[in-house]
Write a protein that holds these residues in place. Structure first.
Motif, PDB file in Angstrom:
ATOM      1  N   HIS A 178      57.046  33.727  22.490  1.00  0.00           N
ATOM      2  CA  HIS A 178      56.749  35.148  22.571  1.00  0.00           C
ATOM      3  C   HIS A 178      55.456  35.468  21.850  1.00  0.00           C
ATOM      4  N   VAL A 179      54.751  36.417  22.400  1.00  0.00           N
ATOM      5  CA  VAL A 179      53.496  36.835  21.812  1.00  0.00           C
ATOM      6  C   VAL A 179      53.767  37.336  20.398  1.00  0.00           C
ATOM      7  N   SER A 180      52.998  36.800  19.449  1.00  0.00           N
ATOM      8  CA  SER A 180      53.259  37.144  18.059  1.00  0.00           C
ATOM      9  C   SER A 180      52.584  38.458  17.683  1.00  0.00           C
ATOM     10  N   ASP A 181      53.255  39.217  16.803  1.00  0.00           N
ATOM     11  CA  ASP A 181      52.717  40.513  16.385  1.00  0.00           C
ATOM     12  C   ASP A 181      51.573  40.370  15.406  1.00  0.00           C
ATOM     13  N   CYS A 182      51.694  39.343  14.547  1.00  0.00           N
ATOM     14  CA  CYS A 182      50.643  39.093  13.570  1.00  0.00           C
ATOM     15  C   CYS A 182      50.235  37.626  13.727  1.00  0.00           C
ATOM     16  N   PRO A 183      49.519  37.317  14.815  1.00  0.00           N
ATOM     17  CA  PRO A 183      49.290  35.918  15.182  1.00  0.00           C
ATOM     18  C   PRO A 183      48.336  35.185  14.241  1.00  0.00           C
ATOM     19  N   VAL A 184      48.580  33.890  14.129  1.00  0.00           N
ATOM     20  CA  VAL A 184      47.586  33.033  13.482  1.00  0.00           C
ATOM     21  C   VAL A 184      46.539  32.744  14.559  1.00  0.00           C
ATOM     22  N   LEU A 185      45.309  33.164  14.284  1.00  0.00           N
ATOM     23  CA  LEU A 185      44.246  32.995  15.278  1.00  0.00           C
ATOM     24  C   LEU A 185      43.360  31.824  14.874  1.00  0.00           C
ATOM     25  N   ALA A 186      43.058  30.950  15.822  1.00  0.00           N
ATOM     26  CA  ALA A 186      42.116  29.858  15.560  1.00  0.00           C
ATOM     27  C   ALA A 186      40.871  30.119  16.405  1.00  0.00           C
ATOM     28  N   VAL A 187      39.707  30.092  15.776  1.00  0.00           N
ATOM     29  CA  VAL A 187      38.468  30.243  16.536  1.00  0.00           C
ATOM     30  C   VAL A 187      37.845  28.857  16.657  1.00  0.00           C
ATOM     31  N   VAL A 188      37.624  28.394  17.875  1.00  0.00           N
ATOM     32  CA  VAL A 188      37.136  27.030  18.087  1.00  0.00           C
ATOM     33  C   VAL A 188      35.674  27.076  18.530  1.00  0.00           C
ATOM     34  N   ILE A 189      34.820  26.339  17.797  1.00  0.00           N
ATOM     35  CA  ILE A 189      33.390  26.339  18.122  1.00  0.00           C
ATOM     36  C   ILE A 189      32.899  24.921  18.407  1.00  0.00           C
ATOM     37  N   PRO A 190      32.501  24.628  19.644  1.00  0.00           N
ATOM     38  CA  PRO A 190      31.862  23.338  19.887  1.00  0.00           C
ATOM     39  C   PRO A 190      30.427  23.388  19.353  1.00  0.00           C
ATOM     40  N   CYS A 191      30.025  22.356  18.606  1.00  0.00           N
ATOM     41  CA  CYS A 191      28.699  22.395  17.976  1.00  0.00           C
ATOM     42  C   CYS A 191      27.931  21.109  18.263  1.00  0.00           C
ATOM     43  N   TYR A 192      26.805  21.236  18.889  1.00  0.00           N
ATOM     44  CA  TYR A 192      25.938  20.074  19.082  1.00  0.00           C
ATOM     45  C   TYR A 192      24.560  20.430  18.532  1.00  0.00           C
ATOM     46  N   ASN A 193      24.174  19.769  17.465  1.00  0.00           N
ATOM     47  CA  ASN A 193      22.900  20.056  16.792  1.00  0.00           C
ATOM     48  C   ASN A 193      22.745  21.542  16.481  1.00  0.00           C
ATOM     49  N   GLU A 194      23.721  22.082  15.777  1.00  0.00           N
ATOM     50  CA  GLU A 194      23.713  23.515  15.473  1.00  0.00           C
ATOM     51  C   GLU A 194      23.533  23.780  13.976  1.00  0.00           C
ATOM     52  N   ALA A 195      22.878  22.860  13.265  1.00  0.00           N
ATOM     53  CA  ALA A 195      22.711  23.036  11.815  1.00  0.00           C
ATOM     54  C   ALA A 195      21.928  24.307  11.484  1.00  0.00           C
ATOM     55  N   GLU A 196      21.047  24.717  12.401  1.00  0.00           N
ATOM     56  CA  GLU A 196      20.287  25.956  12.155  1.00  0.00           C
ATOM     57  C   GLU A 196      21.138  27.181  12.405  1.00  0.00           C
ATOM     58  N   ALA A 197      21.968  27.114  13.444  1.00  0.00           N
ATOM     59  CA  ALA A 197      22.715  28.309  13.842  1.00  0.00           C
ATOM     60  C   ALA A 197      23.968  28.541  12.992  1.00  0.00           C
ATOM     61  N   LEU A 198      24.679  27.454  12.647  1.00  0.00           N
ATOM     62  CA  LEU A 198      25.989  27.626  11.985  1.00  0.00           C
ATOM     63  C   LEU A 198      25.968  28.463  10.703  1.00  0.00           C
ATOM     64  N   PRO A 199      24.967  28.261   9.799  1.00  0.00           N
ATOM     65  CA  PRO A 199      24.966  29.074   8.576  1.00  0.00           C
ATOM     66  C   PRO A 199      24.813  30.573   8.864  1.00  0.00           C
ATOM     67  N   LEU A 200      24.224  30.922  10.013  1.00  0.00           N
ATOM     68  CA  LEU A 200      24.105  32.337  10.376  1.00  0.00           C
ATOM     69  C   LEU A 200      25.367  32.814  11.094  1.00  0.00           C
ATOM     70  N   THR A 201      25.933  31.904  11.877  1.00  0.00           N
ATOM     71  CA  THR A 201      27.094  32.248  12.695  1.00  0.00           C
ATOM     72  C   THR A 201      28.356  32.447  11.861  1.00  0.00           C
TER      73      THR A 201
END
Ligand code: UDP
Ligand code: MG
Length: 324
Positions: A8-31
């Protein structure tokens, strides 16, 4: 399926945000601060559980992306990471991430590392999830920031894919929310040639759409040059459709029908006497045999098409609900 899992859909769900990263050392600290801000405000408003987290998938980067993920983890434990042994491409990195979080969250959102997709839409996606949607597609409201070429080539490919029988959501990339049940079903699609945008609509379940503005990259440059984009689109079609094989047979059949007209023309010329010796018999056999050969290849194609769908071993049905 297992009885114990509460889908069942949870009311207070544990959310996972998944980010694929390829050579993103510049972007990740901002993201990362922007994403954590979004999570924070959702936790404060009670929309998601405080156990929610971000998983970065390092797709065999060569630029210190992994060190960057480790540093982000050191400063905030909600940042997790996995590193693939080598560069496998966006789709596989994303799948690796989704399969990692599948049993450790109620819902997962996949988003690129460059913040081209507005992270604020995560809140709206979660809201739709809490209202019962198990797959929420992020759809771009406009393509203003794309070049004219990217905009139009993308449109042409969507059309071609749809004509080939691939149901993809227009202007949706891989920014979407999926419930843990949708992820469980996704895990049963075991095909090697991965085109998630085509597979996810096959899952079924209750879906919804959230529109958002697409922006420029925060930093770094696109990892999808034209050649990669083209290969990806062709992969999309050939992983989903055996239609081109059927076209061979249809072409052969059309030629066979045309044969009748050709035969009438050839025989008329023959009997009126204005042909050189041998022309009529060669014309008739070239056309007739040509169409027969095409049709024969088409028949073989039909069987190859069947093998193609069999080896994918996709689930034959997905259950939405049951009353016990
Ligand atoms: N990406 C990846 N592996 C690759 C190429 C790209 O994990 O081999 C990731 C990349 O880090 C980014 C996402 O896929 O988070 C989308 O890539 P990008 O933004 O370069 O594509 P574009 O938006 O230009 O189409
Ligand atoms: Mg991008």
């Amino acid at each position: 399926m297992t009885d114990q899992i509460d889908y069942h859909v949870s009311d207070c769900p544990v959310l996972a945000v998944v980010i694929p990263c390829y050579n993103e050392a510049e972007a990740l600290p901002l993201t990362m601060p922007r994403l954590l801000d979004v999570l924070d405000s959702m936790i404060r408003s009670g929309a998601i559980s405080a156990d929610s987290y971000v998983l970065c998938v390092d797709d065999g980067s060569r630029d210190g992306t992994w060190q960057c993920i480790a540093a982000l983890h050191a400063s905030d434990r909600r940042v997790r990471g996995i590193a693939l042994a080598h560069n496998r491409g966006h789709q596989y990195a994303l799948l690796a991430g989704l399969m990692t979080v599948k049993d450790e969250c109620d819902a997962a959102v996949s988003i690129d590392a460059d913040m081209q997709d507005d992270p604020n839409a995560i809140a709206t996606m979660t809201e739709r999830y809490r209202q019962g949607a198990e797959i929420v597609y992020g759809v771009r409201s406009s393509r203003q920031t794309d070049t004219w070429f990217k905009r139009n080539s993308a449109r042409a490919f969507y059309r071609l894919q749809n004509a080939m029988g691939l149901q993809s959501v227009y202007d949706h990339a891989d920014y979407r929310l999926m419930s843990s049940r949708a992820l469980d079903i996704l895990s049963q699609y075991r095909e090697q040639n991965l085109f998630l945008r085509g597979i996810v609509p096959l899952i079924g379940l209750k879906t919804d759409i959230v529109t958002y503005e697409r922006h420029e990259r925060v930093a770094g440059e696109s990892k999808y040059p034209l050649a990669k984009m083209l290969a990806f689109s062709i992969d999309g079609i050939t992983s989903f459709s055996a239609k081109p094989l059927r076209w061979i047979f249809m072409t052969g059949l059309t030629l066979l029908l045309l044969d009748i007209a050709v035969a009438v023309y050839v025989l008329c010329s023959y009997f009126s006497g204005d042909t050189i010796s041998g022309w009529s018999s060669i014309m008739l056999s070239v056309w007739f045999l040509g169409s027969l050969i095409l049709m024969a290849i088409g028949v073989v194609g039909e069987y190859i098409g069947k093998i193609f769908t069999e080896v994918k071993a996709r689930p034959r049905f997905n259950i939405r609900e049951a009353i016990k």
